[in-house]
Design a protein around this motif. Structure first.
Motif, PDB file in Angstrom:
ATOM      1  N   UNK A  80       0.813  -1.224   0.000  1.00 15.00           N
ATOM      2  CA  UNK A  80       0.000   0.000   0.000  1.00 15.00           C
ATOM      3  C   UNK A  80       0.845   1.272   0.000  1.00 15.00           C
ATOM      4  N   UNK A  81       1.935   1.240   0.722  1.00 15.79           N
ATOM      5  CA  UNK A  81       2.767   2.450   0.842  1.00 15.79           C
ATOM      6  C   UNK A  81       3.443   2.769  -0.494  1.00 15.79           C
ATOM      7  N   UNK A  82       3.781   1.730  -1.220  1.00 16.32           N
ATOM      8  CA  UNK A  82       4.432   1.945  -2.514  1.00 16.32           C
ATOM      9  C   UNK A  82       3.424   2.433  -3.560  1.00 16.32           C
ATOM     10  N   UNK A  83       2.200   1.931  -3.490  1.00 14.50           N
ATOM     11  CA  UNK A  83       1.172   2.436  -4.422  1.00 14.50           C
ATOM     12  C   UNK A  83       0.923   3.915  -4.127  1.00 14.50           C
ATOM     13  N   UNK A  84       0.810   4.224  -2.837  1.00 14.52           N
ATOM     14  CA  UNK A  84       0.487   5.612  -2.441  1.00 14.52           C
ATOM     15  C   UNK A  84       1.634   6.567  -2.767  1.00 14.52           C
ATOM     16  N   UNK A  85       2.851   6.037  -2.878  1.00 15.92           N
ATOM     17  CA  UNK A  85       3.977   6.925  -3.191  1.00 15.92           C
ATOM     18  C   UNK A  85       4.171   7.081  -4.698  1.00 15.92           C
ATOM     19  N   UNK A  86       3.353   6.418  -5.500  1.00 12.89           N
ATOM     20  CA  UNK A  86       3.403   6.624  -6.953  1.00 12.89           C
ATOM     21  C   UNK A  86       4.259   5.630  -7.697  1.00 12.89           C
ATOM     22  N   UNK A  87       4.720   4.577  -7.013  1.00  8.75           N
ATOM     23  CA  UNK A  87       5.614   3.629  -7.688  1.00  8.75           C
ATOM     24  C   UNK A  87       4.887   2.711  -8.662  1.00  8.75           C
ATOM     25  N   UNK A  88       3.568   2.614  -8.522  1.00  4.93           N
ATOM     26  CA  UNK A  88       2.848   1.688  -9.403  1.00  4.93           C
ATOM     27  C   UNK A  88       2.251   2.398 -10.620  1.00  4.93           C
ATOM     28  N   UNK A  89       1.646   3.552 -10.395  1.00  3.23           N
ATOM     29  CA  UNK A  89       0.898   4.190 -11.490  1.00  3.23           C
ATOM     30  C   UNK A  89       1.549   5.474 -11.990  1.00  3.23           C
ATOM     31  N   UNK A  90       2.656   5.851 -11.371  1.00  4.52           N
ATOM     32  CA  UNK A  90       3.389   7.026 -11.841  1.00  4.52           C
ATOM     33  C   UNK A  90       3.431   8.125 -10.787  1.00  4.52           C
ATOM     34  N   UNK A  91       4.510   8.886 -10.841  1.00 10.08           N
ATOM     35  CA  UNK A  91       4.775   9.906  -9.817  1.00 10.08           C
ATOM     36  C   UNK A  91       3.897  11.146  -9.987  1.00 10.08           C
ATOM     37  N   UNK A  92       3.046  11.148 -11.060  1.00 12.49           N
ATOM     38  CA  UNK A  92       2.125  12.282 -11.263  1.00 12.49           C
ATOM     39  C   UNK A  92       0.669  11.804 -11.193  1.00 12.49           C
ATOM     40  N   UNK A  93       0.479  10.573 -10.700  1.00 15.97           N
ATOM     41  CA  UNK A  93      -0.876   9.999 -10.738  1.00 15.97           C
ATOM     42  C   UNK A  93      -1.468   9.871  -9.330  1.00 15.97           C
ATOM     43  N   UNK A 108       8.602  -9.224  -1.655  1.00 11.89           N
ATOM     44  CA  UNK A 108       8.908  -9.539  -3.061  1.00 11.89           C
ATOM     45  C   UNK A 108       7.622  -9.765  -3.852  1.00 11.89           C
ATOM     46  N   UNK A 109       6.593 -10.290  -3.183  1.00 11.44           N
ATOM     47  CA  UNK A 109       5.308 -10.480  -3.854  1.00 11.44           C
ATOM     48  C   UNK A 109       4.666  -9.118  -4.145  1.00 11.44           C
ATOM     49  N   UNK A 110       4.732  -8.215  -3.180  1.00 16.04           N
ATOM     50  CA  UNK A 110       4.185  -6.857  -3.387  1.00 16.04           C
ATOM     51  C   UNK A 110       4.938  -6.160  -4.517  1.00 16.04           C
ATOM     52  N   UNK A 111       6.246  -6.344  -4.541  1.00 19.01           N
ATOM     53  CA  UNK A 111       7.071  -5.727  -5.591  1.00 19.01           C
ATOM     54  C   UNK A 111       6.671  -6.247  -6.978  1.00 19.01           C
ATOM     55  N   UNK A 112       6.415  -7.551  -7.048  1.00 16.45           N
ATOM     56  CA  UNK A 112       6.024  -8.144  -8.330  1.00 16.45           C
ATOM     57  C   UNK A 112       4.655  -7.626  -8.776  1.00 16.45           C
ATOM     58  N   UNK A 113       3.747  -7.448  -7.829  1.00 22.21           N
ATOM     59  CA  UNK A 113       2.410  -6.926  -8.170  1.00 22.21           C
ATOM     60  C   UNK A 113       2.541  -5.508  -8.735  1.00 22.21           C
ATOM     61  N   UNK A 114       3.401  -4.723  -8.122  1.00 24.18           N
ATOM     62  CA  UNK A 114       3.630  -3.355  -8.604  1.00 24.18           C
ATOM     63  C   UNK A 114       4.236  -3.386 -10.009  1.00 24.18           C
ATOM     64  N   UNK A 115       5.204  -4.275 -10.227  1.00 21.29           N
ATOM     65  CA  UNK A 115       5.815  -4.394 -11.561  1.00 21.29           C
ATOM     66  C   UNK A 115       4.761  -4.763 -12.612  1.00 21.29           C
ATOM     67  N   UNK A 116       3.918  -5.744 -12.279  1.00 17.02           N
ATOM     68  CA  UNK A 116       2.920  -6.224 -13.247  1.00 17.02           C
ATOM     69  C   UNK A 116       1.972  -5.082 -13.651  1.00 17.02           C
ATOM     70  N   UNK A 117       1.415  -4.416 -12.655  1.00 12.98           N
ATOM     71  CA  UNK A 117       0.425  -3.370 -12.971  1.00 12.98           C
ATOM     72  C   UNK A 117       1.102  -2.160 -13.626  1.00 12.98           C
ATOM     73  N   UNK A 118       2.283  -1.794 -13.130  1.00 10.84           N
ATOM     74  CA  UNK A 118       2.986  -0.636 -13.721  1.00 10.84           C
ATOM     75  C   UNK A 118       3.228  -0.865 -15.218  1.00 10.84           C
ATOM     76  N   UNK A 119       3.724  -2.053 -15.559  1.00 14.27           N
ATOM     77  CA  UNK A 119       4.013  -2.322 -16.966  1.00 14.27           C
ATOM     78  C   UNK A 119       2.733  -2.364 -17.798  1.00 14.27           C
ATOM     79  N   UNK A 120       1.685  -2.927 -17.243  1.00 13.51           N
ATOM     80  CA  UNK A 120       0.404  -3.036 -17.961  1.00 13.51           C
ATOM     81  C   UNK A 120      -0.165  -1.634 -18.219  1.00 13.51           C
ATOM     82  N   UNK A 121      -0.120  -0.792 -17.206  1.00 14.68           N
ATOM     83  CA  UNK A 121      -0.723   0.546 -17.335  1.00 14.68           C
ATOM     84  C   UNK A 121       0.189   1.496 -18.116  1.00 14.68           C
ATOM     85  N   UNK A 122       1.472   1.465 -17.793  1.00 14.27           N
ATOM     86  CA  UNK A 122       2.381   2.488 -18.341  1.00 14.27           C
ATOM     87  C   UNK A 122       3.224   1.970 -19.511  1.00 14.27           C
TER      88      UNK A 122
END
Ligand SMILES: NC(=O)C1=CN([C@@H]2O[C@H](COP(=O)(O)OP(=O)(O)OC[C@H]3O[C@@H](n4cnc5c(N)ncnc54)[C@H](O)[C@@H]3O)[C@@H](O)[C@H]2O)C=CC1
Ligand SMILES: O=C([O-])CC(=O)C(=O)O
Length: 328
Positions: free
Chosen positions: A22-35, A245-259
């Motif tokens: 959750x903290x990484x999503x909220x800091x913009x690591x998943x969807x972008x630093x302007x999202x 590591x599982x949270x990191x992989x989830x962030x990688x998957x969604x980040x690549x799919x969206x961005x």
């Protein structure tokens, strides 16, 4: 002008993966630093107090991109207007259990949540199932969504990215090349010890990685078992299943799919019949992502060894599909 917030639903928000995610999503690591993001957190009634605690900590980070939070035990509330759903909430495996043991325990969760997503989320919602057995849970959720008909069943994915990242690390260590130099890896099949991590096409600074390693025994007897059984090794070492590591992989998957992504990425996606995998089976495929959508990379040569490995992991998935057919 700042972008409109995206709504991200996360289930199992009070759990250990949730705490890393959750903290990484909220800091913009998943969807972008302007999202900006709104977090919609689902957990069981008995976990609501713990979810409140996590929300207090999220508040205390004063993340500029965190535009709101909702905590609930009602899937219809959690998935309302969601752009992205991360389905983490499920019972984790403990020592001595295989992921298949979780099939019936966790399968029921995904019929309910697949339906609730299809009825409430945005029509182009992107769904990633992390909770195990994640391929078949995604298959169950996609089937439930298909019945409702509002959302795209192909957007219900299972998470193979942890296997992909684990394989990358092992290859970097073996070749002495940095992880960042490696591309074109794929992990075929199920998120289970049967998965087939395939580096035949992998390159590092123009060199073919298979040729660099040139060691079939290492591939068969060391690499594949190490990657395939890594989850159990983490449980053995930590007493708990992998979380950060599982949270990191989830962030990688969604980040690549969206961005979008420059390299191949392994995604567990409903098969369209590619490579002879029956339609609908959620299978790890090599994918490329562009403009918010993904495509299975076509035309890769499958040699006899790979065919044999792919058949084993496919058999496991078709057996799982058979075991849950009454839930669909
Ligand atoms: N696909 C992958 O690569 C990986 C998958 N996993 C899986 O992720 C899942 C979660 O793992 P952890 O966070 O470590 O577990 P955890 O036990 O720490 O947290 C699970 C959370 O889910 C909640 N939950 C249970 N049923 C729920 C439901 N019906 N709706 C909403 N929330 C619900 C629980 O109350 C708990 O807060 C497990 O199934 C685990 O096996 C773990 C690592 C890697
Ligand atoms: O092994 C488990 O139960 C957790 C998991 O999926 C992994 O670490 O790959």
């Amino acid at each position: 002008m700042s972008k409109a917030p995206m709504r991200v639903a996360v289930t199992g928000a009070a759990g250990q993966i949730g705490y890393s995610l959750l903290f990484r999503i909220a800091s913009g690591e998943m969807l972008g630093k302007d999202q900006p993001v709104i977090l919609q957190l689902l957990d069981l009634p008995q976990a609501q107090q713990a979810v409140k605690g996590v929300m207090m900590e999220l508040d205390d980070c004063a993340f500029p991109l965190l535009a709101g939070m909702v905590a609930t035990d009602d899937p219809n509330v959690a998935f309302k207007d969601a752009d992205v759903c991360l389905l983490v909430g499920a019972r984790p495996r403990t020592k001595g259990m295989e992921r298949a043991d979780l099939l019936t325990a966790n399968g029921a969760i995904f019929t309910v949540q697949g339906k609730a997503i299809a009825e409430n989320a945005k029509e182009d919602v992107k769904v990633l199932v992390v909770g195990n057995p994640c391929n078949t849970n995604a298959y169950i959720a996609a089937a439930a969504a298909k019945k409702v008909g509002r959302t795209n069943p192909n957007n219900y994915h299972g998470m193979l990215r942890l296997d992909h990242n684990r394989a990358l690390s092992q290859l970097a260590e073996k070749t002495g090349r940095p992880v960042s130099s490696l591309s074109k890896l794929v992990v075929w099949g199920n998120h289970s010890p049967t998965m087939y991590a395939d580096y035949r096409n992998c390159v590092s600074n123009g060199d073919n990685v298979k040729a660099l390693i040139n060691d079939h025994a290492w591939n068969n007897d060391v690499f594949l078992p190490t990657v395939g059984k890594r989850g159990a090794a983490i449980i053995e070492a930590r007493g708990l299943s992998s979380a950060a590591s599982a949270a990191n992989a989830a962030i990688d998957h969604i980040r690549d799919w969206v961005l979008g992504s420059d390299d191949w990425v392994t995604m567990g996606v409903p098969s369209d019949g590619s490579y002879g995998i029956p339609k609908g089976i959620v299978f790890g495929f090599p994918c490329e992502c562009k403009g918010g959508s993904f495509k299975i990379i076509q035309g890769l040569e499958i040699d006899a060894y790979s065919q044999e490995k792919i058949a084993i992991t496919l058999k496991e998935l078709t057996d799982e599909a058979e075991a849950v057919k009454d839930m669909l």
